[in-house]
Design a protein around this motif. Structure first.
Motif, PDB file in Angstrom:
ATOM      1  N   GLU A 173      32.073 -28.092 -42.295  1.00 52.75           N
ATOM      2  CA  GLU A 173      31.060 -27.458 -41.958  1.00 52.75           C
ATOM      3  C   GLU A 173      31.340 -25.814 -41.794  1.00 52.75           C
ATOM      4  O   GLU A 173      30.355 -25.286 -41.849  1.00 52.75           O
ATOM      5  CB  GLU A 173      31.102 -27.876 -40.429  1.00 52.75           C
ATOM      6  N   SER A 174      32.408 -25.519 -41.585  1.00 52.38           N
ATOM      7  CA  SER A 174      32.816 -23.962 -41.515  1.00 52.38           C
ATOM      8  C   SER A 174      32.479 -23.438 -43.036  1.00 52.38           C
ATOM      9  O   SER A 174      31.870 -22.506 -42.985  1.00 52.38           O
ATOM     10  CB  SER A 174      34.353 -23.924 -41.287  1.00 52.38           C
ATOM     11  N   LEU A 175      32.686 -23.824 -44.119  1.00 54.55           N
ATOM     12  CA  LEU A 175      32.363 -23.829 -45.398  1.00 54.55           C
ATOM     13  C   LEU A 175      30.917 -23.662 -45.371  1.00 54.55           C
ATOM     14  O   LEU A 175      30.263 -22.846 -45.939  1.00 54.55           O
ATOM     15  CB  LEU A 175      32.904 -24.664 -46.653  1.00 54.55           C
ATOM     16  N   ARG A 176      30.174 -24.552 -44.882  1.00 56.95           N
ATOM     17  CA  ARG A 176      28.652 -24.438 -45.063  1.00 56.95           C
ATOM     18  C   ARG A 176      28.104 -23.549 -44.478  1.00 56.95           C
ATOM     19  O   ARG A 176      27.214 -22.830 -44.752  1.00 56.95           O
ATOM     20  CB  ARG A 176      27.986 -25.957 -44.399  1.00 56.95           C
ATOM     21  N   ILE A 177      28.621 -22.905 -42.969  1.00 53.90           N
ATOM     22  CA  ILE A 177      28.034 -21.853 -42.462  1.00 53.90           C
ATOM     23  C   ILE A 177      28.498 -20.722 -43.023  1.00 53.90           C
ATOM     24  O   ILE A 177      27.578 -19.850 -43.344  1.00 53.90           O
ATOM     25  CB  ILE A 177      28.785 -21.982 -40.997  1.00 53.90           C
ATOM     26  N   LEU A 178      29.816 -20.514 -43.459  1.00 58.07           N
ATOM     27  CA  LEU A 178      30.134 -19.216 -44.012  1.00 58.07           C
ATOM     28  C   LEU A 178      29.370 -19.014 -45.549  1.00 58.07           C
ATOM     29  O   LEU A 178      29.206 -17.999 -45.810  1.00 58.07           O
ATOM     30  CB  LEU A 178      31.710 -19.289 -44.596  1.00 58.07           C
ATOM     31  N   SER A 179      28.906 -20.218 -46.157  1.00 61.15           N
ATOM     32  CA  SER A 179      28.227 -19.722 -47.374  1.00 61.15           C
ATOM     33  C   SER A 179      26.649 -19.612 -47.233  1.00 61.15           C
ATOM     34  O   SER A 179      26.023 -19.259 -48.115  1.00 61.15           O
ATOM     35  CB  SER A 179      28.313 -21.014 -48.483  1.00 61.15           C
ATOM     36  N   ASN A 180      26.290 -19.908 -46.064  1.00 61.49           N
ATOM     37  CA  ASN A 180      24.620 -19.545 -45.641  1.00 61.49           C
ATOM     38  C   ASN A 180      24.754 -18.141 -44.944  1.00 61.49           C
ATOM     39  O   ASN A 180      24.868 -17.761 -44.089  1.00 61.49           O
ATOM     40  CB  ASN A 180      24.497 -20.567 -44.689  1.00 61.49           C
ATOM     41  N   SER A 181      24.130 -17.156 -46.174  1.00 60.50           N
ATOM     42  CA  SER A 181      24.013 -15.968 -45.717  1.00 60.50           C
ATOM     43  C   SER A 181      23.035 -15.572 -44.634  1.00 60.50           C
ATOM     44  O   SER A 181      23.250 -14.712 -43.788  1.00 60.50           O
ATOM     45  CB  SER A 181      23.603 -15.143 -47.077  1.00 60.50           C
ATOM     46  N   TYR A 182      21.987 -16.508 -44.648  1.00 67.07           N
ATOM     47  CA  TYR A 182      21.220 -16.022 -43.496  1.00 67.07           C
ATOM     48  C   TYR A 182      21.610 -16.464 -41.994  1.00 67.07           C
ATOM     49  O   TYR A 182      21.440 -15.680 -41.280  1.00 67.07           O
ATOM     50  CB  TYR A 182      19.750 -17.081 -43.595  1.00 67.07           C
ATOM     51  N   LEU A 183      22.485 -17.723 -41.930  1.00 61.26           N
ATOM     52  CA  LEU A 183      23.064 -18.008 -40.807  1.00 61.26           C
ATOM     53  C   LEU A 183      24.025 -17.253 -40.407  1.00 61.26           C
ATOM     54  O   LEU A 183      24.265 -16.684 -39.220  1.00 61.26           O
ATOM     55  CB  LEU A 183      23.668 -19.292 -40.787  1.00 61.26           C
ATOM     56  N   MET A 184      24.925 -16.603 -41.520  1.00 63.71           N
ATOM     57  CA  MET A 184      25.887 -15.720 -41.038  1.00 63.71           C
ATOM     58  C   MET A 184      25.384 -14.348 -40.545  1.00 63.71           C
ATOM     59  O   MET A 184      26.026 -13.804 -39.523  1.00 63.71           O
ATOM     60  CB  MET A 184      26.870 -15.258 -42.343  1.00 63.71           C
ATOM     61  N   GLU A 185      24.213 -13.833 -41.061  1.00 60.17           N
ATOM     62  CA  GLU A 185      23.743 -12.588 -40.528  1.00 60.17           C
ATOM     63  C   GLU A 185      23.011 -12.736 -39.238  1.00 60.17           C
ATOM     64  O   GLU A 185      23.368 -12.062 -38.339  1.00 60.17           O
ATOM     65  CB  GLU A 185      22.401 -12.366 -41.598  1.00 60.17           C
ATOM     66  N   LYS A 186      22.858 -14.050 -38.791  1.00 59.90           N
ATOM     67  CA  LYS A 186      22.341 -14.079 -37.305  1.00 59.90           C
ATOM     68  C   LYS A 186      23.428 -14.160 -36.370  1.00 59.90           C
ATOM     69  O   LYS A 186      23.542 -13.638 -35.309  1.00 59.90           O
ATOM     70  CB  LYS A 186      21.593 -15.631 -37.288  1.00 59.90           C
ATOM     71  N   ILE A 187      24.653 -14.970 -37.193  1.00 60.30           N
ATOM     72  CA  ILE A 187      25.929 -14.885 -36.245  1.00 60.30           C
ATOM     73  C   ILE A 187      26.312 -13.293 -36.138  1.00 60.30           C
ATOM     74  O   ILE A 187      26.661 -13.052 -34.900  1.00 60.30           O
ATOM     75  CB  ILE A 187      26.815 -15.850 -37.033  1.00 60.30           C
ATOM     76  N   ARG A 188      26.449 -12.533 -37.103  1.00 60.32           N
ATOM     77  CA  ARG A 188      26.917 -11.179 -36.772  1.00 60.32           C
ATOM     78  C   ARG A 188      26.144 -10.482 -35.956  1.00 60.32           C
ATOM     79  O   ARG A 188      26.591  -9.432 -35.248  1.00 60.32           O
ATOM     80  CB  ARG A 188      26.853 -10.717 -38.431  1.00 60.32           C
ATOM     81  N   ARG A 189      24.530 -10.574 -35.999  1.00 63.29           N
ATOM     82  CA  ARG A 189      23.726  -9.909 -35.231  1.00 63.29           C
ATOM     83  C   ARG A 189      23.791 -10.420 -33.791  1.00 63.29           C
ATOM     84  O   ARG A 189      23.919  -9.455 -32.795  1.00 63.29           O
ATOM     85  CB  ARG A 189      22.138 -10.237 -35.579  1.00 63.29           C
ATOM     86  N   GLY A 190      24.209 -11.528 -33.719  1.00 65.13           N
ATOM     87  CA  GLY A 190      24.380 -12.197 -32.199  1.00 65.13           C
ATOM     88  C   GLY A 190      25.810 -11.507 -31.773  1.00 65.13           C
ATOM     89  O   GLY A 190      26.026 -11.163 -30.391  1.00 65.13           O
ATOM     90  N   ASP A 191      26.856 -11.502 -32.436  1.00 63.91           N
ATOM     91  CA  ASP A 191      27.847 -10.835 -32.095  1.00 63.91           C
ATOM     92  C   ASP A 191      27.845  -9.534 -31.812  1.00 63.91           C
ATOM     93  O   ASP A 191      28.434  -8.934 -30.835  1.00 63.91           O
ATOM     94  CB  ASP A 191      29.045 -11.104 -33.435  1.00 63.91           C
ATOM     95  N   THR A 192      27.275  -8.645 -32.472  1.00 69.26           N
ATOM     96  CA  THR A 192      26.808  -7.197 -32.262  1.00 69.26           C
ATOM     97  C   THR A 192      26.316  -7.001 -31.111  1.00 69.26           C
ATOM     98  O   THR A 192      26.627  -6.107 -30.010  1.00 69.26           O
ATOM     99  CB  THR A 192      26.068  -6.652 -33.457  1.00 69.26           C
ATOM    100  N   GLN A 193      25.256  -7.901 -30.534  1.00 65.37           N
ATOM    101  CA  GLN A 193      24.442  -7.624 -29.489  1.00 65.37           C
ATOM    102  C   GLN A 193      25.490  -8.217 -28.425  1.00 65.37           C
ATOM    103  O   GLN A 193      25.350  -7.510 -27.162  1.00 65.37           O
ATOM    104  CB  GLN A 193      23.359  -8.673 -29.542  1.00 65.37           C
ATOM    105  N   PHE A 194      26.242  -8.838 -28.454  1.00 67.31           N
ATOM    106  CA  PHE A 194      27.132  -9.438 -27.582  1.00 67.31           C
ATOM    107  C   PHE A 194      28.435  -8.440 -27.225  1.00 67.31           C
ATOM    108  O   PHE A 194      28.494  -8.251 -25.872  1.00 67.31           O
ATOM    109  CB  PHE A 194      27.907 -10.781 -27.711  1.00 67.31           C
TER     110      PHE A 194
ATOM    111  N   GLN B  47      24.036  -6.542 -24.922  1.00 65.88           N
ATOM    112  CA  GLN B  47      22.652  -6.608 -25.184  1.00 65.88           C
ATOM    113  C   GLN B  47      22.155  -7.968 -25.159  1.00 65.88           C
ATOM    114  O   GLN B  47      21.669  -8.542 -26.087  1.00 65.88           O
ATOM    115  CB  GLN B  47      22.019  -6.036 -26.432  1.00 65.88           C
ATOM    116  N   PHE B  48      22.482  -8.745 -23.921  1.00 61.42           N
ATOM    117  CA  PHE B  48      21.996 -10.065 -23.912  1.00 61.42           C
ATOM    118  C   PHE B  48      21.938 -10.503 -22.568  1.00 61.42           C
ATOM    119  O   PHE B  48      21.885  -9.697 -21.647  1.00 61.42           O
ATOM    120  CB  PHE B  48      23.537 -11.075 -24.264  1.00 61.42           C
ATOM    121  N   GLN B  49      21.130 -11.565 -22.392  1.00 65.33           N
ATOM    122  CA  GLN B  49      20.811 -11.999 -20.927  1.00 65.33           C
ATOM    123  C   GLN B  49      21.537 -13.415 -20.615  1.00 65.33           C
ATOM    124  O   GLN B  49      21.807 -14.308 -21.622  1.00 65.33           O
ATOM    125  CB  GLN B  49      19.342 -12.483 -20.961  1.00 65.33           C
TER     126      GLN B  49
END
Length: 89
Positions: free
Chosen positions: A51-72, A76-78
């Motif tokens: 599952e970790s490999l699938r997530i890490l190889s999914n550039s769209y999902l990784m971008e969402k994770i990075r964006r959420g991490d930056t917001q956190f 910048q969260f509720q």
């Protein structure tokens, strides 16, 4: 990570399988020929790695994770209260 000789692993297979599942740690099984050495891990750990490999190889999902991490990090969260769901009898 523990290592065990193949002959010992074979003689105590049940014990090592239980250990791998309980410890959630991989076990190296060595052989005379280094090319035949294997790593044994629980199915739970294997599934987690896959599952970790699938997530890490999914550039769209990784971008969402990075964006959420930056917001956190920028706070910048509720926050929201958890909803209670009543189960039907």
């Amino acid at each position: 990570m523990e290592a065990v000789a193949y002959s010992n692993f074979r003689q105590n297979l049940k014990q090592y399988m239980k250990q791998v599942n309980e410890d959630a740690d991989a076990l190296i099984v060595t052989a005379k020929d280094a090319e035949d050495t294997v790593v044994v891990l629980s199915k739970r750990e294997y599934d987690s790695l896959q599952e970790s490999l699938r997530i890490l190889s999914n550039s769209y999902l990784m971008e969402k994770i990075r964006r959420g991490d930056t917001q956190f990090r920028k706070k910048q969260f509720q926050t929201h209260d958890l909803l209670e769901v009543k189960e039907d009898d």
